[in-house]
Design a protein around this motif. Sequence first.
Motif, mmCIF file in Angstrom:
data_model
loop_
_atom_site.group_PDB
_atom_site.id
_atom_site.type_symbol
_atom_site.label_atom_id
_atom_site.label_comp_id
_atom_site.label_asym_id
_atom_site.label_seq_id
_atom_site.Cartn_x
_atom_site.Cartn_y
_atom_site.Cartn_z
ATOM 1 N N GLU A 1 0.814 -1.217 0.000
ATOM 2 C CA GLU A 1 0.000 0.000 0.000
ATOM 3 C C GLU A 1 0.849 1.269 0.000
ATOM 4 O O GLU A 1 0.525 2.243 -0.700
ATOM 5 C CB GLU A 1 -0.950 -0.005 1.198
ATOM 6 C CG GLU A 1 -2.009 -1.108 1.140
ATOM 7 C CD GLU A 1 -2.915 -0.990 -0.073
ATOM 8 O OE1 GLU A 1 -3.887 -0.232 -0.009
ATOM 9 O OE2 GLU A 1 -2.626 -1.658 -1.087
ATOM 10 N N TRP B 1 -6.469 9.698 -18.694
ATOM 11 C CA TRP B 1 -6.301 9.870 -17.248
ATOM 12 C C TRP B 1 -5.198 10.872 -16.916
ATOM 13 O O TRP B 1 -5.233 11.517 -15.873
ATOM 14 C CB TRP B 1 -6.030 8.522 -16.588
ATOM 15 C CG TRP B 1 -4.713 7.889 -16.960
ATOM 16 C CD1 TRP B 1 -4.439 7.216 -18.108
ATOM 17 C CD2 TRP B 1 -3.526 7.876 -16.175
ATOM 18 N NE1 TRP B 1 -3.132 6.784 -18.102
ATOM 19 C CE2 TRP B 1 -2.555 7.163 -16.927
ATOM 20 C CE3 TRP B 1 -3.168 8.383 -14.930
ATOM 21 C CZ2 TRP B 1 -1.249 6.963 -16.458
ATOM 22 C CZ3 TRP B 1 -1.878 8.182 -14.460
ATOM 23 C CH2 TRP B 1 -0.941 7.470 -15.229
ATOM 24 N N GLU C 1 -6.084 13.997 -8.756
ATOM 25 C CA GLU C 1 -7.013 13.038 -9.358
ATOM 26 C C GLU C 1 -6.252 11.984 -10.152
ATOM 27 O O GLU C 1 -6.662 10.818 -10.208
ATOM 28 C CB GLU C 1 -8.014 13.771 -10.243
ATOM 29 C CG GLU C 1 -8.956 14.682 -9.479
ATOM 30 C CD GLU C 1 -9.937 15.371 -10.398
ATOM 31 O OE1 GLU C 1 -10.413 14.737 -11.359
ATOM 32 O OE2 GLU C 1 -10.231 16.564 -10.159
ATOM 33 N N ARG D 1 -5.077 9.531 -7.669
ATOM 34 C CA ARG D 1 -6.194 8.706 -7.191
ATOM 35 C C ARG D 1 -6.582 7.655 -8.221
ATOM 36 O O ARG D 1 -6.942 6.530 -7.860
ATOM 37 C CB ARG D 1 -7.393 9.617 -6.873
ATOM 38 C CG ARG D 1 -8.497 8.932 -6.075
ATOM 39 C CD ARG D 1 -9.608 9.922 -5.738
ATOM 40 N NE ARG D 1 -9.059 11.109 -5.113
ATOM 41 C CZ ARG D 1 -9.326 12.346 -5.521
ATOM 42 N NH1 ARG D 1 -10.114 12.559 -6.572
ATOM 43 N NH2 ARG D 1 -8.797 13.390 -4.894
ATOM 44 N N SER D 2 -6.494 7.998 -9.502
ATOM 45 C CA SER D 2 -6.863 7.031 -10.534
ATOM 46 C C SER D 2 -5.906 5.846 -10.556
ATOM 47 O O SER D 2 -6.307 4.721 -10.884
ATOM 48 C CB SER D 2 -6.901 7.715 -11.910
ATOM 49 O OG SER D 2 -5.600 7.998 -12.392
ATOM 50 N N LEU E 1 -4.462 4.571 -7.842
ATOM 51 C CA LEU E 1 -4.910 3.739 -6.730
ATOM 52 C C LEU E 1 -6.167 2.960 -7.103
ATOM 53 O O LEU E 1 -6.232 1.736 -6.906
ATOM 54 C CB LEU E 1 -5.202 4.610 -5.501
ATOM 55 C CG LEU E 1 -4.089 5.501 -4.968
ATOM 56 C CD1 LEU E 1 -4.597 6.318 -3.782
ATOM 57 C CD2 LEU E 1 -2.880 4.690 -4.564
ATOM 58 N N GLN E 2 -7.146 3.650 -7.654
ATOM 59 C CA GLN E 2 -8.412 2.997 -7.976
ATOM 60 C C GLN E 2 -8.235 1.929 -9.055
ATOM 61 O O GLN E 2 -8.834 0.850 -8.978
ATOM 62 C CB GLN E 2 -9.426 4.047 -8.427
ATOM 63 C CG GLN E 2 -9.874 4.962 -7.308
ATOM 64 C CD GLN E 2 -10.814 6.047 -7.795
ATOM 65 O OE1 GLN E 2 -10.524 6.751 -8.775
ATOM 66 N NE2 GLN E 2 -11.942 6.202 -7.129
ATOM 67 N N GLY E 3 -7.411 2.224 -10.063
ATOM 68 C CA GLY E 3 -7.181 1.251 -11.121
ATOM 69 C C GLY E 3 -6.517 -0.006 -10.598
ATOM 70 O O GLY E 3 -6.873 -1.125 -10.989
ATOM 71 N N HIS E 4 -5.548 0.164 -9.699
ATOM 72 C CA HIS E 4 -4.853 -0.993 -9.142
ATOM 73 C C HIS E 4 -5.791 -1.829 -8.277
ATOM 74 O O HIS E 4 -5.866 -3.054 -8.430
ATOM 75 C CB HIS E 4 -3.660 -0.519 -8.326
ATOM 76 C CG HIS E 4 -2.814 -1.635 -7.801
ATOM 77 N ND1 HIS E 4 -1.939 -2.347 -8.595
ATOM 78 C CD2 HIS E 4 -2.721 -2.181 -6.555
ATOM 79 C CE1 HIS E 4 -1.342 -3.267 -7.861
ATOM 80 N NE2 HIS E 4 -1.802 -3.185 -6.630
ATOM 81 N N TRP E 5 -6.509 -1.171 -7.384
ATOM 82 C CA TRP E 5 -7.437 -1.905 -6.514
ATOM 83 C C TRP E 5 -8.521 -2.597 -7.330
ATOM 84 O O TRP E 5 -8.915 -3.727 -7.036
ATOM 85 C CB TRP E 5 -8.071 -0.944 -5.510
ATOM 86 C CG TRP E 5 -7.114 -0.463 -4.462
ATOM 87 C CD1 TRP E 5 -6.036 -1.129 -3.952
ATOM 88 C CD2 TRP E 5 -7.152 0.810 -3.807
ATOM 89 N NE1 TRP E 5 -5.391 -0.348 -3.016
ATOM 90 C CE2 TRP E 5 -6.050 0.842 -2.895
ATOM 91 C CE3 TRP E 5 -7.992 1.911 -3.877
ATOM 92 C CZ2 TRP E 5 -5.802 1.944 -2.081
ATOM 93 C CZ3 TRP E 5 -7.731 3.013 -3.069
ATOM 94 C CH2 TRP E 5 -6.656 3.013 -2.173
ATOM 95 N N SER E 6 -9.020 -1.914 -8.372
ATOM 96 C CA SER E 6 -10.067 -2.499 -9.205
ATOM 97 C C SER E 6 -9.579 -3.757 -9.912
ATOM 98 O O SER E 6 -10.309 -4.752 -10.002
ATOM 99 C CB SER E 6 -10.555 -1.470 -10.227
ATOM 100 O OG SER E 6 -11.514 -2.037 -11.096
#
Length: 210
Positions: A25, A51, A58, A61-62, A64-69
């Motif tokens: 993380e 992106w 932002e 953040r994208s 982070l969100q892309g990796h978690w998704s």
Amino acid sequence: MLTDHWPLRRLRLTTERLVLRLPDEEELAALADVAASGVHKPGERPFLTPWTDLPPAERARSVLQGHWSSLASWTPQDWELQLGVFRDGTPLGIVALRAQDFAVLREVKTWSWLGLPHHGQGFGTEARVALLHLAFEGLDAVAALTEVFQDNAGSQGVSRKLGYRPDGISRDVLHGQPVISDRLRLTREDWSGASVRVEGLEECRSWFVA
């Protein structure tokens, strides 16, 4: 242990200069900072998903969100492996290998980005070679595909240097305007091989091939 439930954490690709692996993380946050600082020169638009046009916060953040998704939605029928690229522990960017119905098609696609200070040093090529080694030698892929804007000379050059051949074009819409990408294909027969150490694949092989 987390790796007992998520063996992808054990997967590691090592080249002469780089290590590719899932970031923890804090490392993911560091990679987001790299993206926020810029991944291409102003005015360039190398990605179909815009992106990098986002403000720095932002943009981070994208990442982070892309990796978690990609982790949350993983199935053997539809997966995307996003690996952090590290040199001596320093995060350089992210590369990805993805596939749908891999057990049947045996085809993968790749994408990548590196922080702007790390361009022009061969790191992108070295990281792509590691992904291709995993695909062809580790997972028995028959082809690797990529799509590159026709004016993206850097990515075009890397792909052709590695043996990709033309495979048609794609037309898409970016910012309300049509854009054309070259589709490129590298087959197992054209793959020249590489010196890459792969660790932890056997523990998670079933995650890639149902």
